[in-house]
Design an enzyme around this catalytic site. Sequence first.
Site, mmCIF file in Angstrom:
data_model
loop_
_atom_site.group_PDB
_atom_site.id
_atom_site.type_symbol
_atom_site.label_atom_id
_atom_site.label_comp_id
_atom_site.label_asym_id
_atom_site.label_seq_id
_atom_site.Cartn_x
_atom_site.Cartn_y
_atom_site.Cartn_z
ATOM 1 N N HIS A 116 -10.090 -5.729 -2.608
ATOM 2 C CA HIS A 116 -11.146 -5.426 -1.619
ATOM 3 C C HIS A 116 -12.258 -4.669 -2.346
ATOM 4 O O HIS A 116 -12.138 -3.484 -2.623
ATOM 5 C CB HIS A 116 -10.581 -4.581 -0.478
ATOM 6 C CG HIS A 116 -9.579 -5.310 0.367
ATOM 7 N ND1 HIS A 116 -9.929 -6.375 1.172
ATOM 8 C CD2 HIS A 116 -8.244 -5.151 0.523
ATOM 9 C CE1 HIS A 116 -8.845 -6.832 1.797
ATOM 10 N NE2 HIS A 116 -7.812 -6.109 1.419
ATOM 11 N N GLU A 135 0.812 -1.228 0.000
ATOM 12 C CA GLU A 135 0.000 0.000 0.000
ATOM 13 C C GLU A 135 0.838 1.268 0.000
ATOM 14 O O GLU A 135 0.628 2.173 0.808
ATOM 15 C CB GLU A 135 -0.988 -0.023 1.179
ATOM 16 C CG GLU A 135 -1.922 -1.220 1.098
ATOM 17 C CD GLU A 135 -2.834 -1.377 2.314
ATOM 18 O OE1 GLU A 135 -2.838 -0.500 3.183
ATOM 19 O OE2 GLU A 135 -3.518 -2.419 2.395
ATOM 20 N N GLU A 168 -5.983 -10.456 -1.581
ATOM 21 C CA GLU A 168 -6.814 -10.213 -0.386
ATOM 22 C C GLU A 168 -8.283 -10.066 -0.755
ATOM 23 O O GLU A 168 -8.994 -9.206 -0.228
ATOM 24 C CB GLU A 168 -6.348 -8.941 0.338
ATOM 25 C CG GLU A 168 -4.888 -8.937 0.728
ATOM 26 C CD GLU A 168 -4.461 -7.701 1.525
ATOM 27 O OE1 GLU A 168 -5.337 -6.953 2.004
ATOM 28 O OE2 GLU A 168 -3.246 -7.488 1.667
ATOM 29 N N ASP A 192 -12.065 -9.791 -1.087
ATOM 30 C CA ASP A 192 -13.337 -9.864 -0.367
ATOM 31 C C ASP A 192 -14.287 -8.859 -1.016
ATOM 32 O O ASP A 192 -13.849 -7.933 -1.681
ATOM 33 C CB ASP A 192 -13.210 -9.671 1.160
ATOM 34 C CG ASP A 192 -12.479 -8.419 1.595
ATOM 35 O OD1 ASP A 192 -12.369 -7.470 0.792
ATOM 36 O OD2 ASP A 192 -12.030 -8.371 2.753
ATOM 37 N N ASN A 233 2.250 -4.848 -3.355
ATOM 38 C CA ASN A 233 0.855 -5.225 -3.096
ATOM 39 C C ASN A 233 0.031 -3.975 -2.809
ATOM 40 O O ASN A 233 0.476 -3.096 -2.065
ATOM 41 C CB ASN A 233 0.851 -6.152 -1.859
ATOM 42 C CG ASN A 233 -0.454 -6.852 -1.617
ATOM 43 O OD1 ASN A 233 -1.065 -7.389 -2.539
ATOM 44 N ND2 ASN A 233 -0.903 -6.867 -0.359
HETATM 45 O O1 G3I Z 1 -4.582 -8.635 18.852
HETATM 46 C C1 G3I Z 1 -5.377 -7.603 19.409
HETATM 47 C C2 G3I Z 1 -6.125 -8.098 20.618
HETATM 48 O O2 G3I Z 1 -5.200 -8.440 21.621
HETATM 49 C C3 G3I Z 1 -7.087 -7.015 21.095
HETATM 50 O O3 G3I Z 1 -7.860 -7.495 22.147
HETATM 51 C C4 G3I Z 1 -7.996 -6.573 19.967
HETATM 52 C C5 G3I Z 1 -8.905 -5.431 20.383
HETATM 53 O O4 G3I Z 1 -9.202 -4.577 19.300
HETATM 54 O O5 G3I Z 1 -7.216 -6.143 18.881
HETATM 55 C C6 G3I Z 1 -6.366 -7.146 18.369
HETATM 56 O O6 G3I Z 1 -5.645 -6.623 17.294
HETATM 57 C C7 G3I Z 1 -6.370 -6.428 16.100
HETATM 58 C C8 G3I Z 1 -5.693 -7.236 14.998
HETATM 59 O O7 G3I Z 1 -6.296 -6.978 13.753
HETATM 60 C C9 G3I Z 1 -5.733 -8.741 15.269
HETATM 61 O O8 G3I Z 1 -7.035 -9.182 15.276
HETATM 62 C C10 G3I Z 1 -6.356 -4.963 15.737
HETATM 63 O O9 G3I Z 1 -7.131 -4.228 16.696
HETATM 64 C C11 G3I Z 1 -6.923 -4.740 14.368
HETATM 65 O O10 G3I Z 1 -6.737 -3.379 13.986
HETATM 66 C C12 G3I Z 1 -6.192 -5.630 13.366
HETATM 67 O O11 G3I Z 1 -6.808 -5.445 12.110
HETATM 68 C C13 G3I Z 1 -6.096 -5.951 10.999
HETATM 69 C C14 G3I Z 1 -5.871 -4.840 9.989
HETATM 70 O O12 G3I Z 1 -5.208 -5.364 8.836
HETATM 71 C C15 G3I Z 1 -5.022 -3.716 10.559
HETATM 72 O O13 G3I Z 1 -4.952 -2.643 9.663
HETATM 73 C C16 G3I Z 1 -6.910 -7.058 10.354
HETATM 74 O O14 G3I Z 1 -7.020 -8.162 11.256
HETATM 75 C C17 G3I Z 1 -6.244 -7.508 9.058
HETATM 76 O O15 G3I Z 1 -7.106 -8.410 8.397
HETATM 77 C C18 G3I Z 1 -6.009 -6.286 8.170
HETATM 78 O O16 G3I Z 1 -5.405 -6.711 6.986
HETATM 79 C C19 G3I Z 1 -5.105 -5.704 6.018
HETATM 80 C C20 G3I Z 1 -3.887 -6.179 5.263
HETATM 81 O O17 G3I Z 1 -2.840 -6.452 6.141
HETATM 82 C C21 G3I Z 1 -3.452 -5.157 4.209
HETATM 83 N N1 G3I Z 1 -4.542 -4.800 3.331
HETATM 84 C C22 G3I Z 1 -5.784 -4.407 3.999
HETATM 85 C C23 G3I Z 1 -6.228 -5.475 4.999
HETATM 86 C C24 G3I Z 1 -7.542 -5.088 5.643
HETATM 87 O O18 G3I Z 1 -7.425 -3.944 6.433
#
Ligand code: G3I
Length: 371
Positions: free
Chosen positions: A253, A176, A284, A286, A217
């Site tokens: 997406h 990105e 990715e 969806d 990517n």
């Molecule tokens: O691990 C913590 C947990 O301990 C806590 O209790 C919880 C409370 O919010 O948060 C957890 O962390 C989260 C993490 O995902 C794991 O689940 C974060 O808040 C959350 O922000 C994070 O989101 C991820 C996101 O990237 C961050 O920008 C998504 O899972 C993940 O699917 C997403 O993936 C991205 C790709 O890497 C790049 N392209 C876009 C895609 C979607 O945003």
Amino acid sequence: MNTLKHSLPTAVSLLALAGAAVWGGTQLASAGVSPDSRPVAVNQPLRTLAALDDLRIGTATDPTLLSTDPTYQQIVGSQFSLVTPGNDMKWQTVEPTQGTYDWTAADQLVAFAEAHGQLVRGHTLIWHNQLPTWLTTGVANGTITPDQLKALLHKHITDEVTHFKGEIWQWDVVNEAFNDDGTLRDTLWLQNLGPDYIADAFRWAHQADPKALLFINDYNIEGTSPKSTAVYNLVKQLRSEGVPIDGVGIQGHLGTQYGFYGADAVAANMARFTALGMDVAVTEADVRSILPMTNPNLQAEAEGYNTLMQGCLLTRRCISFSIWGVSDKDSWIPGVFPGQGGALLWDENYAPKPAYTALQVDLASFASRHR
Ligand code: G3I
């Protein structure tokens, strides 16, 4: 055009195939275009069908679900031939404290993949999100200078790629890096290291694992747009400079409320990249909707997946197709876009949705043409 896997006239004709024949109680996709073509049963796991197209089909994974939810584990293990850790290889996860690595979740996924005959996409070495707090704080308060930041990035890439050397098929090296208007995104990396951080990252990753395929990517690049053209121009420049970049990752997406590029437009855009000698991958996918998931939304979701999958299948060097999660209860969408969701192939109760069947039909239809 030699970048096309098959000489399908249009994506529309493939959709016509989706009215697949039913024979002996088994749904069949019978293309009937080549003398030796035989019908392929549609109702098979995605990975079985994708293998007929010489395509890896993948999903992003969640380590908690993978270790606690038997249904999730069964679907990931049986439907997919490629996995991407959704978060577990990001810098924030692997080096939460400076100098102390935690590879636990990522190592577990690599072991799962090996046990299930799957390949792994490494995601991601450089991003502006999910960086460790010690790093962002240090840059913000000046205790990490630009020179030190460059050295830290070099070390991060070298250490991570070395840790997984030989186990990663494709690395998302830079994630990105562009805005939608085609300018470089104003990140901590650009601000402190200048645009050369991109070429440096690919060189460092290649030094650490010369056999891994190295990808740039991004999202909103499935069709021809200012952003995809900017990625194209950068890739062309990097290739001309001998920078070791192998592939373009098209995140995919999509949203049913926005409409989609058609499969032919996706294939035409992919062809620009493959003409530069690059592989491409959908990384990715969806397709979200404004909830609730009405029947029209479910059909539109399936159509969105069709455009990406058919675009990929029309492109000989589209080597993998990954979906960003398994069921609608483990998607990132509702957390980021309140009121939206329904973006994945299985619903919250793990019932397969029309989008799942649509991908089966796409894969089976191309397979029978391929024989
Ligand atoms: O691990 C913590 C947990 O301990 C806590 O209790 C919880 C409370 O919010 O948060 C957890 O962390 C989260 C993490 O995902 C794991 O689940 C974060 O808040 C959350 O922000 C994070 O989101 C991820 C996101 O990237 C961050 O920008 C998504 O899972 C993940 O699917 C997403 O993936 C991205 C790709 O890497 C790049 N392209 C876009 C895609 C979607 O945003």
